[in-house]
Structure formats: structure tokens, C-alpha cells
Design an enzyme around this catalytic site. Structure first.
Site, PDB file in Angstrom:
ATOM      1  CB  SER A 126      -8.502   1.144   5.394  1.00  0.00           C
ATOM      2  OG  SER A 126      -8.843   2.494   5.577  1.00  0.00           O
ATOM      3  CE  LYS A 181      -4.013   1.735   2.632  1.00  0.00           C
ATOM      4  NZ  LYS A 181      -4.920   1.388   3.752  1.00  0.00           N
ATOM      5  CB  SER A 185      -7.475   3.911   2.647  1.00  0.00           C
ATOM      6  OG  SER A 185      -6.906   3.188   3.720  1.00  0.00           O
TER       7      SER A 185
END
Length: 500
Positions: A212, A113, A189
Site C-alpha cells: 500500500s 491517510k 491503498s
């Protein structure tokens, strides 16, 4: 546009014909390059270790898939040049051929990420304020552990600015779209869930402070685990002392998530919460002990779309028909929404101080609002948030003495349209701030218990609908094993998006 999903199954799962939108037999196909991308991470690891396939073949298949699909999904924000990645794979093959020790992820391509640092790769955090930074010098602790386990770190995946929100868009890299319907959000996210769902990569990492890992898993028919704090070592800095945000694995099945978790967990001498609580191991053979689930359709009266409610009820009927005991329960969430908000907002303030307030032009508006709000918190508000968090921890610990897990919907809607910055209304309830529609996920965070999001059904629109399961504190592997048992019953974990 919406493309109909094709149905296959993970090579460890054979679903009931009535449990999903289609049926298929277990994966026993030869190692055709176009099919390697759909093999489970566990099978890929075993095949590389046995010499059935090479790491080079797997790497080539992943890069071919990224080339063929990412222009429609937009999830890979940086990737190593193909020849450099092939060179990494060649070295992995040389180690295997020489009989060297092989880690649990030997030769497996993995993406990280874009909120955390990876040596040799840029970290934009989805923010204009960081977009021009060059490659980072070091790995964060869990990335270092993944490398030590043999993973080949080849790419970074998209995230909203600083991970703000549960859909992925930003002014640097744009919108990450859903592989099951490219007019829809993939969720966030942890936008990298889309890479796993689309077959680009078998595994990616993620983080979670308010859904997320869990909302995108629900939207993309994937698995995301919000881990027990401390199980996966956090990044360094002031936030390393705070259990609010955690790192965890993303995969297409619970068994693969456990495999990745086994490589991420452990201690780190520079990370105070990296204690490796509850030593992890890969999942064994599924057992057949009775299962008892606590059940909540809306987590204390939160708005949930009719399509999701209907799918969730169908999931319950399927589980009960398979012999699972399901019991409706009510949990007291008094003060929890405010506690989550206080801890979340103060986290942003502690990360960047007053810079977003003094230089708002560098940040998205709602992030500036978050930091501005937190800058005015009183000590009384901070202490009250901590008190409410502990109360919820105790509440769930006591509840889970009598149940194997607590279950609720994975998200209140199916994947929303890609053009909206966040969901502003559900079934007549309007929301003024981006995080208010996240509360199905946010309310579970202060409990500090592990939460597994996993595939469960497809709604009337044909889009994925997931469930969340809260497990016992520190018993993450036990929770994943339970998730695998439910995968076998529900039978939708192997349904592919129709991207081909």
C-alpha cells in the site's frame, strides 16, 4: 488523458543528462508561490525556520495547488477550511518569530491517510459502514508525533475500503487518479501518494500490509517506505501487537522521507510495538562507498509486464555503468504467498469480527470474502503462517549480510486504467482475487525487513516505473541513504507530472 511530464529536480539532486527523460539544474529559484509546491520538504523546513518564507505563504501555495488540481485527481477527501489552516500557519510563524523551539517539521503542511484517526477530522476508512461518523476525538500515535514535530495536519487522503487493494477507489469518495495520466489509477491503498506527486503537499503518511505504500509510489514517481515494525508506533487495539501492517512516510525524495520518518518514529506508552528501533536521523552528506545489490527481475517467477521488465533492465544497466555491483539472486518463497494471505485475512477478521459476514450490504464484496475466509481458519493454518514468516525473515537477514539491499521491480505493471477495480491479467496470467497481482509487494511483507519503493525510470508508455529495495532489519535510515545515492544516479526523482 496522458499529459507529458515536465522535468525538474529536487534541490538536492543533479541527475546525469542520460539518466532520465529530461535534464535540469538544481532548484535555486527564488520563493515564487508557484514554485514553493515543488521545493523539497527539507528545503521548505529550512526556509521557514530561517524566515526565508513564511508558513502562511507555504500553506497558501498548497491550498492554491489543491484548488487547481484535485478536481482531476480526487485525493483529498477532507481538508480543513482554508482560514483555519492559515491560522495554524500564522501561529507557526509567531513561534518562529519569538525564537521558540522548532521541531523537524515546523510549519510543514501534511495530510493523513483516511484509515486512521485525526482529532477534529472524520475517518470514513473508505467504507459505507463508517461514512457518517463525525470528527474523531483523538490522534493516533504517529499523528500525535507529527504534530509534536511541528507538522500542520490539514487534510485526509483517499484509501480503498479499509485499505483493501493496491488501487484507490471506494463507494464513498470515488477513484483517485494518477497525476502523470488522469485516465490511470494512482495506486493504493495509500492514495495520498498522488497528492505528493501532484505538488499539493510535500509530505503525507501511509500504511502498508501488502504494497500500500509501494505500488502507488511506483505508479506516481514517488518514495514510500514500508518501515521496520515498531519503528513508527501503530494505532491502538488488537492489531497493535501484529507487525504485519506498518505506517511510514511518503515524499518525492528519500531525503524528505527520512525527514518525515524522523518525526514519526519513537515510543508510545499505549503502543506495544512502538519501541523506536534504530533511532532515526535526517540524512547526512551522501558518501561514496561501494554498493552491492542483490537483484531479482520477478521475485521468483511472478508475471511482470514487458514494459516494466525492459525499464527494470535499463535501470540495472544505468546502475552498473555508475559502478554499482549487481548480482542475480534467487530467494525461496515456498509457502510465503499462503502465509501472507492467512495473516492478512485474519487481520481483517480480528478488526471487525463477524460484522461484515452478518451485514455484507455495508461492505465491498471482496472484503466480505476476506473476513468470511478468515473466520474458518484453523489453528494449524495460523501457526503455519507464523512459521513461514519467521523462515523468510531469517532468509533475508542472511542474504543481506552480503549485500547492501535486495532489489526488485516496484510493481508488475505501470499504472492501470482507472476504471478497473484491480489488475486481472498480466502477460497471459489471470488472477481470481484482487490481491494476486500484488504479490511483488506481498511476498516481501513476511520478511519484516524495511522495504523502500522509489523512482527509477519511465516506461515506453511514458509512465513511471519504480523499484523496491529491501534493507537490513531496523536499518531504515541506512536504506533511505542508499536510496538517495541511487536517486543521484537514476535522476528521475524530480520529474513532474504535466498537470499545469
Amino acid at each position: 488523458m496522458t499529459t507529458p511530464p515536465s522535468t525538474t529536480t529536487p534541490d538536492t539532486v543533479s541527475p546525469s543528462p542520460a539518466s532520465g527523460p529530461g535534464t535540469a539544474s538544481a532548484d535555486t529559484s527564488p520563493a515564487a508561490p508557484s514554485e514553493l509546491i515543488w521545493w523539497s520538504a527539507t528545503r521548505l523546513r529550512d526556509a521557514v525556520a530561517a524566515g526565508e518564507i513564511t508558513a502562511v505563504e507555504l500553506m497558501s501555495a498548497c491550498y492554491d495547488r489543491i484548488d487547481a488540481t484535485d478536481d482531476r485527481i480526487n485525493v483529498i477527501v477532507y481538508r480543513m477550511p482554508r482560514q483555519e489552516a492559515i491560522a495554524l500557519a500564522e501561529e507557526a510563524d509567531r513561534v518562529r518569530a519569538a525564537g521558540g523551539p522548532l521541531g523537524p517539521l515546523h510549519g510543514i503542511p501534511v495530510a493523513i491517510k483516511d484509515l486512521v484517526d485525526v482529532a477534529g477530522m472524520p475517518t470514513s476508512r473508505g467504507s459505507r459502514a463508517f461514512a457518517d461518523r463525525g470528527p474523531r476525538a483523538t490522534d493516533v500515535p504517529h499523528v500525535r508525533k507529527l504534530r509534536e514535530a511541528g507538522a500542520l495536519i490539514i487534510a485526509k487522503t483517499n484509501s480503498p475500503e479499509f485499505g483493501v487493494g493496491t488501487v484507490t477507489w471506494n463507494d464513498v469518495h470515488g477513484i483517485t487518479r494518477n497525476p502523470y495520466d488522469t485516465t490511470r489509477h494512482a495506486g493504493g491503498s495509500t492514495g495520498g501518494v498522488a497528492a505528493v506527486a501532484a505538488g499539493m503537499l510535500p509530505l503525507v503518511d501511509g500504511s502498508d500490509s501488502g504494497g500500500s505504500l509501494r505500488y502507488p509510489a511506483s505508479f506516481c514517481n514517488a518514495v514510500g517506505l514500508r518501515t521496520t515494525p515498531g519503528l513508527v508506533p501503530a494505532a491502538s487495539g488488537p492489531g497493535a501487537w501484529e507487525p504485519h501492517s506498518v505506517n511510514g512516510p511518503v515524499a518525492r525524495t528519500c531525503r524528505d522521507a527520512a525527514l518525515m520518518l524522523s518525526a514519526m518514529t519513537g515510543t508510545d506508552e499505549l503502543t506495544p510495538l512502538g519501541h523506536g528501533l534504530g533511532a532515526t536521523a535526517e540524512l547526512g552528506t551522501p558518501h561514496h562507498a561501494p554498493v552491492r545489490l542483490a537483484w531479482s527481475e520477478d521475485l521468483g517467477g511472478l508475471p511482470v509486464a514487458t514494459e516494466v521488465r525492459e525499464a527494470f533492465r535499463s535501470v540495472r544497466r544505468t546502475l552498473e555503468a555508475a559502478g554499482v555491483e549487481v548480482v542475480d539472486v534467487e530467494v525461496d518463497f515456498t509457502g510465503v504467498d499462503r502465509a501472507w494471505q492467512t495473516i492478512e485475512m485474519f487481520g481483517w477478521f480480528s478488526l471487525l469480527g463477524r460484522d461484515p459476514i452478518e451485514h455484507p450490504e455495508k461492505y465491498r464484496d471482496d472484503f466480505v470474502t476476506n473476513v468470511t475466509e478468515a473466520s474458518a481458519y484453523s489453528t494449524t493454518e495460523l501457526v503455519e503462517a507464523q512459521r513461514r514468516r519467521y523462515e523468510l525473515f531469517v532468509r533475508f537477514a542472511e542474504l543481506l549480510r552480503d549485500f547492501d539491499a535486495f532489489v526488485c521491480p516496484g510493481a508488475p505493471v505501470t499504472a492501470p486504467p482507472a476504471e478497473v477495480p484491480w489488475v486481472a491479467e498480466i502477460e497471459g496470467t489471470s488472477f481470481d482475487r484482487y490481491f494476486e497481482w500484488q504479490r511483488l509487494a506481498c511476498r516481501l511483507v513476511p520478511s519484516q525487513h524495511p522495504v523502500l519503493a522509489m523512482p527509477a525510470a519511465f516506461g515506453s508508455s511514458g509512465l513511471p516505473v519504480g523499484i523496491q529495495m529491501v534493507g537490513r532489519y531496523g536499518r531504515d535510515v541506512e536504506l533511505l541513504a542508499l536510496g538517495e545515492r541511487l536517486e543521484l544516479i537514476l535522476g528521475v526523482a524530480g520529474v513532474r507530472p504535466g498537470l499545469d
